[in-house]
Write a protein that holds these residues in place. Structure first.
Motif, PDB file in Angstrom:
ATOM      1  N   ASP A 142     -24.052  29.411  12.615  1.00  0.00           N
ATOM      2  CA  ASP A 142     -24.303  30.257  11.683  1.00  0.00           C
ATOM      3  C   ASP A 142     -26.046  30.523  11.562  1.00  0.00           C
ATOM      4  O   ASP A 142     -26.264  31.630  11.377  1.00  0.00           O
ATOM      5  N   ARG A 143     -26.794  29.705  11.649  1.00  0.00           N
ATOM      6  CA  ARG A 143     -28.184  29.555  11.636  1.00  0.00           C
ATOM      7  C   ARG A 143     -28.681  30.497  12.885  1.00  0.00           C
ATOM      8  O   ARG A 143     -29.602  31.682  12.832  1.00  0.00           O
TER       9      ARG A 143
ATOM     10  N   VAL B 101     -27.620  34.173  12.084  1.00  0.00           N
ATOM     11  CA  VAL B 101     -28.322  34.689  10.983  1.00  0.00           C
ATOM     12  C   VAL B 101     -29.764  35.054  11.539  1.00  0.00           C
ATOM     13  O   VAL B 101     -30.610  36.222  11.255  1.00  0.00           O
ATOM     14  N   GLU B 102     -30.341  33.971  12.309  1.00  0.00           N
ATOM     15  CA  GLU B 102     -31.591  34.424  12.689  1.00  0.00           C
ATOM     16  C   GLU B 102     -31.540  35.576  13.719  1.00  0.00           C
ATOM     17  O   GLU B 102     -32.880  36.298  13.677  1.00  0.00           O
TER      18      GLU B 102
ATOM     19  N   GLN C 294     -31.425  38.542  11.540  1.00  0.00           N
ATOM     20  CA  GLN C 294     -32.523  38.769  10.670  1.00  0.00           C
ATOM     21  C   GLN C 294     -33.699  39.495  11.637  1.00  0.00           C
ATOM     22  O   GLN C 294     -34.802  40.083  11.226  1.00  0.00           O
TER      23      GLN C 294
ATOM     24  N   GLY D 176     -31.819  42.957  10.329  1.00  0.00           N
ATOM     25  CA  GLY D 176     -30.697  42.763   9.699  1.00  0.00           C
ATOM     26  C   GLY D 176     -29.621  43.919  10.036  1.00  0.00           C
ATOM     27  O   GLY D 176     -28.500  44.276   9.617  1.00  0.00           O
TER      28      GLY D 176
ATOM     29  N   CYS E 103     -18.225  37.238  15.556  1.00  0.00           N
ATOM     30  CA  CYS E 103     -19.596  37.104  14.957  1.00  0.00           C
ATOM     31  C   CYS E 103     -19.567  38.295  13.580  1.00  0.00           C
ATOM     32  O   CYS E 103     -20.116  38.062  12.808  1.00  0.00           O
TER      33      CYS E 103
ATOM     34  N   ARG F 268     -17.856  36.683  10.850  1.00  0.00           N
ATOM     35  CA  ARG F 268     -18.442  35.602   9.967  1.00  0.00           C
ATOM     36  C   ARG F 268     -19.855  36.302   9.359  1.00  0.00           C
ATOM     37  O   ARG F 268     -19.903  35.794   8.193  1.00  0.00           O
ATOM     38  N   TRP F 269     -20.400  37.184   9.917  1.00  0.00           N
ATOM     39  CA  TRP F 269     -21.465  37.830   9.000  1.00  0.00           C
ATOM     40  C   TRP F 269     -20.990  38.574   8.114  1.00  0.00           C
ATOM     41  O   TRP F 269     -21.546  38.734   6.846  1.00  0.00           O
TER      42      TRP F 269
ATOM     43  N   LEU G   5     -22.085  35.428   5.769  1.00  0.00           N
ATOM     44  CA  LEU G   5     -23.232  35.139   6.084  1.00  0.00           C
ATOM     45  C   LEU G   5     -24.261  36.211   5.563  1.00  0.00           C
ATOM     46  O   LEU G   5     -25.301  35.951   5.473  1.00  0.00           O
ATOM     47  N   ARG G   6     -23.753  37.237   5.147  1.00  0.00           N
ATOM     48  CA  ARG G   6     -24.456  38.457   4.669  1.00  0.00           C
ATOM     49  C   ARG G   6     -25.216  38.033   3.492  1.00  0.00           C
ATOM     50  O   ARG G   6     -24.660  37.429   2.513  1.00  0.00           O
ATOM     51  N   PRO G   7     -26.541  38.196   3.225  1.00  0.00           N
ATOM     52  CA  PRO G   7     -27.127  37.853   2.171  1.00  0.00           C
ATOM     53  C   PRO G   7     -26.666  38.327   0.788  1.00  0.00           C
ATOM     54  O   PRO G   7     -26.865  37.828  -0.333  1.00  0.00           O
TER      55      PRO G   7
END
Length: 309
Positions: free
Chosen positions: A23-24, A27-28, A31, A35, A56, A59-60, A64-66
Motif C-alpha cells: 500500500d505504501r 501510494v507513494e 503521490q 496523484g 493496483c 486497490r487505489w 487508498l484514494r485519499p
DNA sequence: AATGATGACAACCGCACCTCT
DNA sequence: CAGAGGTGCGGTTGTCATCAT
C-alpha cells in the motif's frame, strides 16, 4: 475486437490481500506523480510492485484514494441507495456518483450483505423492488391462519407500487393489520393501500430520487386514536406534506382525508365498500424512517411479533 | 476450548466499452 | 474502419472475524 490477456493469468504476479508495505509503495508512487496515473499497466513495474496493474487500480480507487469515506453507511445513504437502485438497478458506479466519497464496490458490498437481506425480510424483492409473489407470502414467513382474503389481495396490489419506500410502507400497513386481527384496522390498511396505489396509478409518475428523499425526511404519520398498533396513512400524509410545502399551514387530518378522496375518487369508492375508520380521529405519532434499514429493530419487532420463526 | 456456520468485506475475474493508431 | 491497448463495471469468490453449538 482483440483483447490482451489479463495479467491475472500471470502466475508470477502476487494476488490476495495487500500488505501495508505494498500500500505504501503504491501510494507513494502515485503521490509522486501528482496523484495521477498515466498507465495502470506500467505502474506496477515503475512502483516496484509485483502486482497486476488492474489490481493496483482497484486497490487505489477503492481503498487508498485519499478522498474515500469509510465506515458505516448512514440512514440517509442507505435510503438513497435503495431509491437509486429501484430506478437504476445494479448500476453501482452510477449510484456511487450520487453518494459523496463512496465507491461502487463498497456500495455493492453493502447492498449484498445488508440492504438486500433486509428487503427480503420485509417481503420485498431486492431485484425488482416489488413485493414477493403473494404465494410466497401466504406459504412463507408471512403465512397466518385466518388471514382475511382482502388482505391477501391487498398484498397482491403491492406490485402496483413503484418504489421500495412505498412498498415498505404498504407492507407495514399489511403487517399491522394482520397483527391486530382487527377488522377495522385491516380495512383501514386496505383503504390506505388503495389510496397509496391510486396516487401512483393516477399520476403515472415514478418518483424521482429527490422526491423519495423528501418523503423519507417526514417522520410524522397518523394512527387512529386508541389503535394499539402503528397505522400509516401514506396518501393522506402525502397530501398534507404537499400542502404544507406550498403553504406553511398545517392541514388537519380531516381536511387531508377529504383531499385524498377528491384526488383518488375511484379508489376511494372502491374502498368505500369497506367500513373505513374515520381519519378525523387520527393523531400524530413518531415513527422511524421507513427506509432506515440500518436500525431496523422497528421492522424486526413487527415481523417477529407476528410471525415468530 | 474446539469447531462449524455465518457474516462482512476485500479482491479477483471476465466482459464491455472507449480511445488511439 | 479495424485492431490493439487500456480502463471501467458488475458478478463472484476468497479470506478473515465473529458467533453459536
Amino acid at each position: 475486437m482483440g483483447r490482451s490477456p489479463c495479467c491475472y493469468h500471470d502466475a508470477s504476479m502476487k494476488k490476495g490481500p495487500w500488505t501495508e508495505e505494498e500500500d505504501r509503495m503504491l501510494v507513494e508512487h502515485i503521490q509522486k506523480h501528482g496523484g495521477h496515473v498515466s498507465s495502470w499497466r506500467n505502474l506496477p513495474k515503475a512502483a516496484g510492485l509485483n502486482r497486476c496493474g488492474k489490481s493496483c487500480r482497484l486497490r487505489w480507487t477503492n481503498y487508498l484514494r485519499p478522498d474515500i469515506k469509510r465506515g458505516n453507511f448512514t440512514d440517509e445513504e442507505e435510503s438513497l441507495i435503495i431509491t437509486l437502485h429501484a430506478s437504476l438497478g445494479n448500476k453501482w458506479s452510477t449510484i456511487a456518483t450520487h453518494l459523496e466519497r463512496r465507491t461502487d464496490n463498497e456500495i455493492k458490498n453493502h447492498w449484498n450483505t445488508h440492504i438486500r437481506k433486509k428487503l427480503l425480510r420485509m417481503g420485498i424483492d431486492p431485484v425488482t423492488h416489488q413485493n414477493l409473489p403473494p404465494d410466497d407470502i401466504v406459504n412463507g414467513a408471512l403465512a397466518s391462519p385466518g388471514l382475511p382474503e382482502a388482505l391477501l389481495s391487498a398484498a397482491a396490489s403491492l406490485a402496483g407500487l413503484n418504489s421500495a419506500l412505498m412498498q415498505a410502507q404498504s407492507l407495514q400497513l399489511l403487517l399491522q393489520a394482520i397483527s391486530s386481527n382487527n377488522g377495522s384496522a385491516g380495512l383501514m390498511a386496505n383503504y390506505n393501500l388503495a389510496a397509496g396505489n391510486a396516487m401512483l396509478n393516477a399520476s403515472s409518475i415514478v418518483p424521482t430520487s429527490q422526491d423519495q428523499m423528501n418523503l423519507l425526511s417526514h417522520a410524522t404519520y397518523y394512527r387512529p386514536a386508541g389503535y394499539p398498533g402503528n397505522i400509516t396513512s401514506f396518501a393522506e400524509q402525502d397530501v398534507v406534506q404537499q400542502l404544507n410545502a406550498s403553504a406553511p399551514v398545517l392541514v388537519s387530518s380531516a381536511e387531508s382525508a377529504a383531499l385524498v378522496s377528491e384526488s383518488y375518487p375511484q379508489e376511494t369508492v372502491a374502498a368505500a365498500d369497506l367500513p373505513v375508520q374515520g381519519v378525523a380521529s387520527l393523531e400524530p405519532m413518531e415513527m422511524p424512517s421507513m427506509c432506515s434499514l440500518e436500525d431496523d429493530a422497528f421492522w424486526k419487532d413487527i415481523l417477529e411479533s407476528n410471525f415468530p420463526l
